[in-house]
Design an enzyme around this catalytic site. Sequence first.
Site, PDB file in Angstrom:
ATOM      1  N   HIS A 187     -18.911  58.419  -1.895  1.00 55.45           N
ATOM      2  CA  HIS A 187     -18.129  57.239  -1.487  1.00 55.45           C
ATOM      3  C   HIS A 187     -16.662  57.575  -1.240  1.00 55.45           C
ATOM      4  O   HIS A 187     -15.938  56.761  -0.689  1.00 55.45           O
ATOM      5  CB  HIS A 187     -18.245  56.142  -2.550  1.00 55.45           C
ATOM      6  CG  HIS A 187     -19.601  55.495  -2.562  1.00 55.45           C
ATOM      7  ND1 HIS A 187     -19.866  54.315  -1.903  1.00 55.45           N
ATOM      8  CD2 HIS A 187     -20.772  55.883  -3.114  1.00 55.45           C
ATOM      9  CE1 HIS A 187     -21.143  54.003  -2.067  1.00 55.45           C
ATOM     10  NE2 HIS A 187     -21.714  54.933  -2.801  1.00 55.45           N
ATOM     11  N   ASP A 205      -8.503  57.573   1.582  1.00 55.31           N
ATOM     12  CA  ASP A 205      -9.543  56.655   1.096  1.00 55.31           C
ATOM     13  C   ASP A 205     -10.869  57.017   1.765  1.00 55.31           C
ATOM     14  O   ASP A 205     -10.871  57.406   2.938  1.00 55.31           O
ATOM     15  CB  ASP A 205      -9.160  55.212   1.472  1.00 55.31           C
ATOM     16  CG  ASP A 205      -9.565  54.204   0.410  1.00 55.31           C
ATOM     17  OD1 ASP A 205     -10.544  54.461  -0.306  1.00 55.31           O
ATOM     18  OD2 ASP A 205      -8.908  53.157   0.301  1.00 55.31           O
TER      19      ASP A 205
HETATM   20  P1  ADQ Z   1     -12.736  51.509  -4.074  1.00 59.74           P
HETATM   21  O1  ADQ Z   1     -11.750  52.620  -4.213  1.00 59.74           O
HETATM   22  O2  ADQ Z   1     -12.900  50.642  -5.260  1.00 59.74           O
HETATM   23  O3  ADQ Z   1     -14.162  52.047  -3.592  1.00 59.74           O
HETATM   24  P2  ADQ Z   1     -12.545  49.580  -1.689  1.00 59.74           P
HETATM   25  O4  ADQ Z   1     -13.540  50.063  -0.712  1.00 59.74           O
HETATM   26  O5  ADQ Z   1     -11.258  49.155  -1.055  1.00 59.74           O
HETATM   27  O6  ADQ Z   1     -12.160  50.638  -2.793  1.00 59.74           O
HETATM   28  O7  ADQ Z   1     -13.081  48.302  -2.482  1.00 59.74           O
HETATM   29  C1  ADQ Z   1     -14.341  48.184  -2.992  1.00 59.74           C
HETATM   30  C2  ADQ Z   1     -14.603  46.730  -3.417  1.00 59.74           C
HETATM   31  O8  ADQ Z   1     -13.703  46.337  -4.446  1.00 59.74           O
HETATM   32  C3  ADQ Z   1     -14.433  45.735  -2.266  1.00 59.74           C
HETATM   33  O9  ADQ Z   1     -15.587  44.918  -2.182  1.00 59.74           O
HETATM   34  C4  ADQ Z   1     -13.205  44.924  -2.642  1.00 59.74           C
HETATM   35  O10 ADQ Z   1     -13.285  43.557  -2.296  1.00 59.74           O
HETATM   36  C5  ADQ Z   1     -13.146  45.057  -4.150  1.00 59.74           C
HETATM   37  N1  ADQ Z   1     -11.733  44.981  -4.563  1.00 59.74           N
HETATM   38  C6  ADQ Z   1     -10.750  45.850  -4.253  1.00 59.74           C
HETATM   39  N2  ADQ Z   1      -9.572  45.420  -4.753  1.00 59.74           N
HETATM   40  C7  ADQ Z   1      -9.813  44.246  -5.380  1.00 59.74           C
HETATM   41  C8  ADQ Z   1      -9.000  43.302  -6.081  1.00 59.74           C
HETATM   42  N3  ADQ Z   1      -7.693  43.476  -6.196  1.00 59.74           N
HETATM   43  N4  ADQ Z   1      -9.602  42.198  -6.595  1.00 59.74           N
HETATM   44  C9  ADQ Z   1     -10.927  42.021  -6.444  1.00 59.74           C
HETATM   45  N5  ADQ Z   1     -11.758  42.861  -5.781  1.00 59.74           N
HETATM   46  C10 ADQ Z   1     -11.204  43.967  -5.256  1.00 59.74           C
HETATM   47  C11 ADQ Z   1     -14.744  53.343  -3.339  1.00 59.74           C
HETATM   48  C12 ADQ Z   1     -13.964  54.242  -2.364  1.00 59.74           C
HETATM   49  C13 ADQ Z   1     -13.721  53.522  -1.044  1.00 59.74           C
HETATM   50  C14 ADQ Z   1     -15.065  53.033  -0.453  1.00 59.74           C
HETATM   51  C15 ADQ Z   1     -15.892  52.280  -1.501  1.00 59.74           C
HETATM   52  C16 ADQ Z   1     -17.305  51.966  -0.996  1.00 59.74           C
HETATM   53  O11 ADQ Z   1     -12.721  54.639  -2.940  1.00 59.74           O
HETATM   54  O12 ADQ Z   1     -13.070  54.387  -0.113  1.00 59.74           O
HETATM   55  O13 ADQ Z   1     -14.812  52.180   0.648  1.00 59.74           O
HETATM   56  O14 ADQ Z   1     -16.018  53.047  -2.698  1.00 59.74           O
HETATM   57  O15 ADQ Z   1     -17.958  53.105  -0.542  1.00 59.74           O
END
Ligand code: ADQ
Length: 463
Positions: free
Chosen positions: A153, A361
Site C-alpha cells: 500500500h 505517498d
Molecule cells: P494512509 O497513509 O492512511 O493509507 P490515505 O490513503 O490518505 O492514507 O487514507 C486512507 C483512509 O484514511 C481514507 O479512507 C481516509 O478517508 C482516511 N483518513 C485519512 N485521514 C483521515 C482523518 N483525518 N480523519 C478520518 N479519516 C481519515 C495507506 C497509504 C496510502 C494508500 C492507502 C490505501 O499510506 O498511500 O492510499 O494506504 O492503499
Amino acid sequence: MSRIVIVSNRTPGKGPAAGGLAVALRKVLSERDGFWFGWSGKLVDQPGNEARMEDIDGLQVAQLDLAREDHHAYYAGFSNSILWPSFHLRLDLATIESHWYEGYRRVNQQFARALMPLLKPDDIVWVHDYHLIPLASELRQLGARNRIGFYLHIPFPTADALYAIPHHEELMRDLARYDLVGMQAKRDVAAFTEFAEHQAPSTFGGHQAQPIDFSRTEIDAFPIGSDPAAFARLAASPAATKMVHRMKRALGDQCLILGVDRLDYSKGLPQRVEAYEKLLANNARLRRNVHLLQVAPPSRDTIKEYQETSDTLDAMCGHVMGRFAEPDWQPLTYVKRAYGQPSLAGLYRLARVALVTPLRDGMNLVAHEFIGAQDPANPGVLVLSRFAGAAEIFHDALLVNPFDTDETAEALRIALDMPLEERKQRWRSLMDAAEEHNVDDWAINFIERLAPGTARKAGSTRD
Ligand code: ADQ
C-alpha cells in the site's frame, strides 16, 4: 470455486467499515467463500498457534493474539521505524535497530503457523502491506502451494533507501516467493524492477549471495481507488449536510481550504502550513476571505518521530495564528481528531480547495474521496503533490512539488481564483479518472491476475 483469504496486520472490527478499502475487501468476501486473517489486537505472554474464527457482522474473521515481547519489535520497531520511513525515503527519520528484525520475522512465522491449518489447497491468499512481507516464504516453508499475492500500500523505495534496511536481501527474497506482487504506481514497479535487474547482493564477510530469482513472480501496478459514487451519495446525506450547515455558519463567505490526513511525517503537514502562511503573506486581499481547516488525528504516537511531527505542527499553526489572526478572524483551525466518513464527505463538498500534499505517498485516498464528494455544479479544486501515487492518475489536479512551499502557495492562489468553468472541466476529468480507478475493480483486477478466472462468482451480476 476457490476461497479467498485476506491477510492483514489487523482484522476489521465490528460496526461499519471505516474506509473504502475495508468496504471493498468485505465485498470481495461477501460474494464468495473465504475469511479475513490477522492480529486480534490482544497481546499475551505466551501466544498459542491457533487463530479464533469468528463471525463479525457476517464476515468470517480468524484472529490470533501476539506475544507482547515480539509486538513492539514487529510493529512500532521494524515495520514503522524502519520499513515505513525507508520506503518513504526518510532515512533521516528511520531508527535502524537491526535486532527488531527477529521480532518481525517471529510474528510472520506465527501468522504462518496459525494460518496454515486453516488453508485448503486451492485457497487464494492475498497478503496486505509491509508488515507481512515474509509471510509467503513462511507459508511455503510449511508446505503451502497456494497462489499467494502481495499488495504494497505504500511506495516502493529507491535502491539506495532499500540498501539501508537491515536484512533487505532476505526481504526481497521473500517477495520472490509470491506469485504476484502488486504496487500502487508505475514509479514503484520501476523502482522494484531497477532493483531486480541490477541487484548488488552483499559480499559482507566474503560471502557472495546468489542473485534473487524473480522469474516466477509477476510484478505490476494496481493503483487503488475509492468508491466515488458512494462518496457522492454520502456527501448529500443528512450527516454530511449537517456538517456543511455547521461549517457554513462558522465560515460565512470565507473559502474553505481543507487538509485531511493521518498525522504522519510523510503527509507534508508543516510544509503545507508554511505554504498557507506564504499565501496570506503574499496576498493581503485573501486575509479574512479564506480559512484553512486541517484535520489530522494522531497515529503511531508512541514513536518519537511522530510526536516530533505533532509538536512541529502545533508550533507552526500557533505561529500562523499569532502572525495573522485578529480578534474577530482566525486564519486556520487545526483539529487533532478523526471524523467519520459522512462528516468528512460534508467537509470535502464544502471545500473550495483540497490540499493533498504528501512528501511521498503510496496512493492517497483522500484525493479520490474529495473528488467523489464534489458538487458537479460548483466543484472545488484539488492541489495535489506530484509525489503521491494519485498524481499518476489525476492529471487535471494542480500538481505541486510539496517541498517547494512558494509553488504550493501559488497553486493555492490559482485554485482560489479559478473560474467556475475551469473548475468544472478539471473536476469532470478528475471524476472520470476516479471512476475508472474505483476500488471494486481494483480488488477484482488483482484477484483475477493472481488466479485467472476466479475473481467473479458464477452468476454474479457484475460485468
Ligand atoms: P494512509 O497513509 O492512511 O493509507 P490515505 O490513503 O490518505 O492514507 O487514507 C486512507 C483512509 O484514511 C481514507 O479512507 C481516509 O478517508 C482516511 N483518513 C485519512 N485521514 C483521515 C482523518 N483525518 N480523519 C478520518 N479519516 C481519515 C495507506 C497509504 C496510502 C494508500 C492507502 C490505501 O499510506 O498511500 O492510499 O494506504 O492503499
